[in-house]
Structure formats: C-alpha cells, structure tokens
Design a protein around this motif. Structure first.
Motif, PDB file in Angstrom:
ATOM      1  N   LYS A 195       0.835  -1.208   0.000  1.00 30.17           N
ATOM      2  CA  LYS A 195       0.000   0.000   0.000  1.00 30.17           C
ATOM      3  C   LYS A 195       0.874   1.264   0.000  1.00 30.17           C
ATOM      4  CE  LYS A 195      -3.858  -0.035   2.341  1.00 30.17           C
ATOM      5  NZ  LYS A 195      -4.836  -0.122   3.449  1.00 30.17           N
ATOM      6  N   ALA A 196       1.998   1.218   0.715  1.00 26.41           N
ATOM      7  CA  ALA A 196       2.893   2.378   0.751  1.00 26.41           C
ATOM      8  C   ALA A 196       3.540   2.620  -0.604  1.00 26.41           C
ATOM      9  CB  ALA A 196       3.969   2.179   1.822  1.00 26.41           C
ATOM     10  N   ASN A 197       3.916   1.549  -1.285  1.00 24.71           N
ATOM     11  CA  ASN A 197       4.561   1.687  -2.591  1.00 24.71           C
ATOM     12  C   ASN A 197       3.589   2.159  -3.670  1.00 24.71           C
ATOM     13  OD1 ASN A 197       6.911   0.807  -1.435  1.00 24.71           O
ATOM     14  ND2 ASN A 197       6.715  -1.303  -2.126  1.00 24.71           N
ATOM     15  N   ALA A 198       2.296   2.064  -3.389  1.00 24.56           N
ATOM     16  CA  ALA A 198       1.296   2.540  -4.350  1.00 24.56           C
ATOM     17  C   ALA A 198       1.049   4.039  -4.216  1.00 24.56           C
ATOM     18  CB  ALA A 198      -0.024   1.792  -4.146  1.00 24.56           C
ATOM     19  N   ARG A 199       1.572   4.666  -3.174  1.00 25.19           N
ATOM     20  CA  ARG A 199       1.360   6.099  -2.975  1.00 25.19           C
ATOM     21  C   ARG A 199       2.184   6.911  -3.973  1.00 25.19           C
ATOM     22  NH1 ARG A 199       1.376   7.898   3.280  1.00 25.19           N
ATOM     23  NH2 ARG A 199       0.679   9.797   2.222  1.00 25.19           N
ATOM     24  N   SER A 200       1.579   7.954  -4.512  1.00 23.65           N
ATOM     25  CA  SER A 200       2.275   8.787  -5.494  1.00 23.65           C
ATOM     26  C   SER A 200       3.222   9.784  -4.825  1.00 23.65           C
ATOM     27  CB  SER A 200       1.262   9.540  -6.361  1.00 23.65           C
ATOM     28  OG  SER A 200       0.415  10.336  -5.552  1.00 23.65           O
ATOM     29  N   GLY A 201       2.953  10.153  -3.573  1.00 21.79           N
ATOM     30  CA  GLY A 201       3.847  11.068  -2.864  1.00 21.79           C
ATOM     31  C   GLY A 201       3.876  12.459  -3.433  1.00 21.79           C
ATOM     32  N   ASN A 202       2.738  12.935  -3.965  1.00 17.11           N
ATOM     33  CA  ASN A 202       2.730  14.255  -4.592  1.00 17.11           C
ATOM     34  C   ASN A 202       2.008  15.310  -3.752  1.00 17.11           C
ATOM     35  OD1 ASN A 202       0.166  13.296  -4.838  1.00 17.11           O
ATOM     36  ND2 ASN A 202       0.033  13.516  -7.057  1.00 17.11           N
ATOM     37  N   ARG A 203       1.743  15.028  -2.501  1.00 16.09           N
ATOM     38  CA  ARG A 203       1.109  16.026  -1.648  1.00 16.09           C
ATOM     39  C   ARG A 203       2.138  17.111  -1.312  1.00 16.09           C
ATOM     40  NH1 ARG A 203       0.794  13.211   4.357  1.00 16.09           N
ATOM     41  NH2 ARG A 203       3.025  12.895   4.585  1.00 16.09           N
ATOM     42  N   ALA A 204       1.677  18.333  -1.132  1.00 18.21           N
ATOM     43  CA  ALA A 204       2.597  19.436  -0.855  1.00 18.21           C
ATOM     44  C   ALA A 204       1.917  20.458   0.043  1.00 18.21           C
ATOM     45  CB  ALA A 204       3.049  20.097  -2.142  1.00 18.21           C
ATOM     46  N   GLN A 205       2.697  21.070   0.923  1.00 20.00           N
ATOM     47  CA  GLN A 205       2.230  22.148   1.782  1.00 20.00           C
ATOM     48  C   GLN A 205       3.211  23.314   1.684  1.00 20.00           C
ATOM     49  OE1 GLN A 205       2.190  19.808   5.364  1.00 20.00           O
ATOM     50  NE2 GLN A 205      -0.041  19.658   5.369  1.00 20.00           N
ATOM     51  N   LYS A 206       2.752  24.490   2.038  1.00 23.29           N
ATOM     52  CA  LYS A 206       3.584  25.680   1.917  1.00 23.29           C
ATOM     53  C   LYS A 206       4.279  26.015   3.232  1.00 23.29           C
ATOM     54  CE  LYS A 206       0.974  27.845  -1.821  1.00 23.29           C
ATOM     55  NZ  LYS A 206       0.227  29.051  -2.252  1.00 23.29           N
ATOM     56  N   SER A 257       6.752  17.730   1.525  1.00 24.34           N
ATOM     57  CA  SER A 257       7.331  18.059   0.228  1.00 24.34           C
ATOM     58  C   SER A 257       6.637  17.242  -0.864  1.00 24.34           C
ATOM     59  CB  SER A 257       8.830  17.750   0.224  1.00 24.34           C
ATOM     60  OG  SER A 257       9.058  16.380   0.465  1.00 24.34           O
ATOM     61  N   PRO A 258       6.527  17.772  -2.092  1.00 23.44           N
ATOM     62  CA  PRO A 258       5.822  17.056  -3.160  1.00 23.44           C
ATOM     63  C   PRO A 258       6.559  15.834  -3.678  1.00 23.44           C
ATOM     64  CG  PRO A 258       6.798  19.072  -4.001  1.00 23.44           C
ATOM     65  CD  PRO A 258       6.974  19.101  -2.515  1.00 23.44           C
ATOM     66  N   ASP A 259       7.815  15.678  -3.358  1.00 23.15           N
ATOM     67  CA  ASP A 259       8.581  14.531  -3.837  1.00 23.15           C
ATOM     68  C   ASP A 259       8.923  13.572  -2.688  1.00 23.15           C
ATOM     69  OD1 ASP A 259      10.206  16.312  -2.571  1.00 23.15           O
ATOM     70  OD2 ASP A 259      11.879  16.146  -3.977  1.00 23.15           O
ATOM     71  N   GLU A 260       8.021  13.481  -1.718  1.00 23.89           N
ATOM     72  CA  GLU A 260       8.270  12.621  -0.561  1.00 23.89           C
ATOM     73  C   GLU A 260       8.257  11.156  -0.968  1.00 23.89           C
ATOM     74  OE1 GLU A 260       6.758  12.373   4.084  1.00 23.89           O
ATOM     75  OE2 GLU A 260       5.848  13.755   2.661  1.00 23.89           O
ATOM     76  N   ASN A 261       9.165  10.402  -0.435  1.00 30.88           N
ATOM     77  CA  ASN A 261       9.318   8.990  -0.800  1.00 30.88           C
ATOM     78  C   ASN A 261       8.704   8.108   0.287  1.00 30.88           C
ATOM     79  OD1 ASN A 261      10.089   6.554  -1.822  1.00 30.88           O
ATOM     80  ND2 ASN A 261      12.269   6.818  -1.468  1.00 30.88           N
ATOM     81  N   PHE A 262       7.669   7.328  -0.087  1.00 25.87           N
ATOM     82  CA  PHE A 262       6.993   6.460   0.870  1.00 25.87           C
ATOM     83  C   PHE A 262       7.322   4.987   0.672  1.00 25.87           C
ATOM     84  CE2 PHE A 262       4.223  10.213   0.593  1.00 25.87           C
ATOM     85  CZ  PHE A 262       4.055  10.502   1.935  1.00 25.87           C
ATOM     86  N   THR A 263       8.215   4.667  -0.233  1.00 24.32           N
ATOM     87  CA  THR A 263       8.439   3.275  -0.595  1.00 24.32           C
ATOM     88  C   THR A 263       9.041   2.469   0.554  1.00 24.32           C
ATOM     89  OG1 THR A 263      10.612   3.847  -1.509  1.00 24.32           O
ATOM     90  CG2 THR A 263       8.747   3.799  -3.030  1.00 24.32           C
ATOM     91  N   HIS A 264       8.603   1.209   0.630  1.00 23.87           N
ATOM     92  CA  HIS A 264       9.152   0.241   1.569  1.00 23.87           C
ATOM     93  C   HIS A 264       9.823  -0.866   0.759  1.00 23.87           C
ATOM     94  CE1 HIS A 264       6.321   1.198   5.193  1.00 23.87           C
ATOM     95  NE2 HIS A 264       6.718   2.286   4.570  1.00 23.87           N
ATOM     96  N   LYS A 265      10.978  -1.285   1.198  1.00 25.92           N
ATOM     97  CA  LYS A 265      11.680  -2.356   0.487  1.00 25.92           C
ATOM     98  C   LYS A 265      11.291  -3.706   1.079  1.00 25.92           C
ATOM     99  CE  LYS A 265      16.245  -3.907  -0.996  1.00 25.92           C
ATOM    100  NZ  LYS A 265      15.994  -5.324  -0.675  1.00 25.92           N
ATOM    101  N   VAL A 266      10.842  -4.598   0.211  1.00 23.87           N
ATOM    102  CA  VAL A 266      10.524  -5.967   0.619  1.00 23.87           C
ATOM    103  C   VAL A 266      11.234  -6.909  -0.339  1.00 23.87           C
ATOM    104  CG1 VAL A 266       8.705  -7.683   0.928  1.00 23.87           C
ATOM    105  CG2 VAL A 266       8.287  -5.313   1.570  1.00 23.87           C
ATOM    106  N   ASN A 267      12.019  -7.811   0.196  1.00 16.94           N
ATOM    107  CA  ASN A 267      12.729  -8.759  -0.648  1.00 16.94           C
ATOM    108  C   ASN A 267      11.744  -9.688  -1.356  1.00 16.94           C
ATOM    109  OD1 ASN A 267      15.142  -7.705   0.249  1.00 16.94           O
ATOM    110  ND2 ASN A 267      15.315  -9.164   1.935  1.00 16.94           N
ATOM    111  N   ARG A 268      12.151 -10.191  -2.500  1.00 17.81           N
ATOM    112  CA  ARG A 268      11.282 -11.072  -3.286  1.00 17.81           C
ATOM    113  C   ARG A 268      10.909 -12.333  -2.501  1.00 17.81           C
ATOM    114  NH1 ARG A 268      13.487 -12.596  -9.076  1.00 17.81           N
ATOM    115  NH2 ARG A 268      13.449 -10.323  -9.157  1.00 17.81           N
ATOM    116  N   LYS A 269      11.859 -12.852  -1.772  1.00 19.04           N
ATOM    117  CA  LYS A 269      11.603 -14.064  -0.992  1.00 19.04           C
ATOM    118  C   LYS A 269      10.573 -13.791   0.110  1.00 19.04           C
ATOM    119  CE  LYS A 269      14.136 -17.753   1.381  1.00 19.04           C
ATOM    120  NZ  LYS A 269      15.471 -18.213   1.823  1.00 19.04           N
TER     121      LYS A 269
END
Length: 206
Positions: free
Chosen positions: A40-51, A92-104
C-alpha cells in the motif's frame, strides 16, 4: 494440500492436490502485515505538498508595534501559529513512501495469506470460469448461483468477456495470476481460483 473443487452450483464436487509450500504454509502475521503495508505504501504517489513560511502569501509588515500594546511580540503574518501562515514542517511534493521488501519475503507473505484462506474455507478452485458475453447480468447470475456475493476471481489469462462483465460489480474483482496482490487477497471474503491459475501460482510463487 487438498483444495476444494467447486462445480457450477458452488458445491464441492472433488478435490485438487496442490503444493504444500504455497497452500499449506504456517501463518506469519508479522510478515503478512509487513507485506500488506509495503504494498500500500509503494502505491502512494507522494505528490502532496504544503507551503512553508517562505511560500505563503503574506506581508512583511509588523502586525503591531513591539512594545506597549500588552500583546505578545509578533513579527510576520507567515508565522506557523497564525491562521494563513506557513507550516513549520511542510510535506514536500517529492516525498518517498516506498518500503523495500525482498522477493523471498513477498512470496512467503503471499503464500501465508493463501494458506490461511484455505484453512478458513475462503479459497476455492473451479475448473474454468467464463461468461458467454460481456454482460454484467450474466456474471452476477453465475456468482449468485454459486452462492458467492463478494469475491476475487483469479484466472491464468484474463478473459475479455469476464473482465468487462465484472467492471460494474463493486464486490467483484477479476485478476490474472501475475496481477494478484496481497491487499486484494486480504480484502475479499471469498477467493475463486481457476485450475490453470493454481498451476501458474505454483510456478511463479514457490
């Protein structure tokens, strides 16, 4: 591991021998939670932004003089404690929400979900699943005849008639094996897998 093979009436007519590594794995709640959250985290676009303070529209004029008013000191209208002021720690609009999960780990998590679905009696197998024409009514009647309301249908190859028939049914989702994700497996109370899809699952995820 034996899986229930359903007929057109939704009754268990036979059993299908399947891989214990995929459908008989012990449930690992922590791993399943990690896999679902990561998906679910990797599906986030991370394009929210505040001033921040330097980006809001404001005047640099001091709201009132420094002394003599009895009020607290104030310098600018861009202060985060003011209405219309900038955020102290803006997103920030380029916030990174990705989680790393190994294939195994991912495959083990999916196998744990499938195994628990089998133990709970929520996963069944059919010889084949298709409709004659791309009509929602046909698919709805077919599922109603099998006693299924909310269901995830997993096929080896996506049939166009089946896909088009399912689009207007809010509680039905049709996916290929390669597109199956842990969130959909957890979300639906019933999972219907074609016999050919079971073989493809064992080939892909073991």
């Amino acid at each position: 591991m034996e899986l229930k093979l359903l007929n057109e009436q939704g009754q268990a007519s036979a059993t299908l021998q399947a891989s214990d590594a995929l459908f008989g794995r012990e449930y690992n709640e922590a791993l399943v939670h990690q896999v679902v959250v990561a998906y679910k985290a990797n599906a986030r676009s991370g394009n929210r932004a505040q001033k921040g303070r330097d980006e809001v529209s404001h005047t640099t004029h001091k709201p009132w003089r420094q002394k003599g008013t009895g009020r607290a000191r104030s310098g600018m209208g861009s202060s985060p404690i003011w209405r219309g002021g900038g955020r102290a720690f803006p997103n920030s609009p380029d916030e990174n929400f990705t989680h790393k999960v190994n294939r195994k780990m991912y495959r083990a998590g999916v196998a744990a979900i499938l195994s628990q679905l089998v133990r709970d009696g929520r996963l069944s197998v059919v010889e084949g699943f298709a409709v004659e024409a791309p009509k929602t009514k046909l698919l709805s009647q077919k599922l109603k005849g099998m006693g299924l309301d909310s269901v995830l249908v997993i096929t080896d190859t996506l049939d166009e008639n089946l896909y088009l028939s399912s689009r207007n049914l809010p509680n039905v989702l049709v996916l290929e094996v390669s597109e199956t994700d842990p969130v959909s497996l957890v979300r639906f109370p019933n999972v219907l897998v074609t016999k050919a899809a079971v073989a493809k699952m064992e080939e892909m995820w073991q």
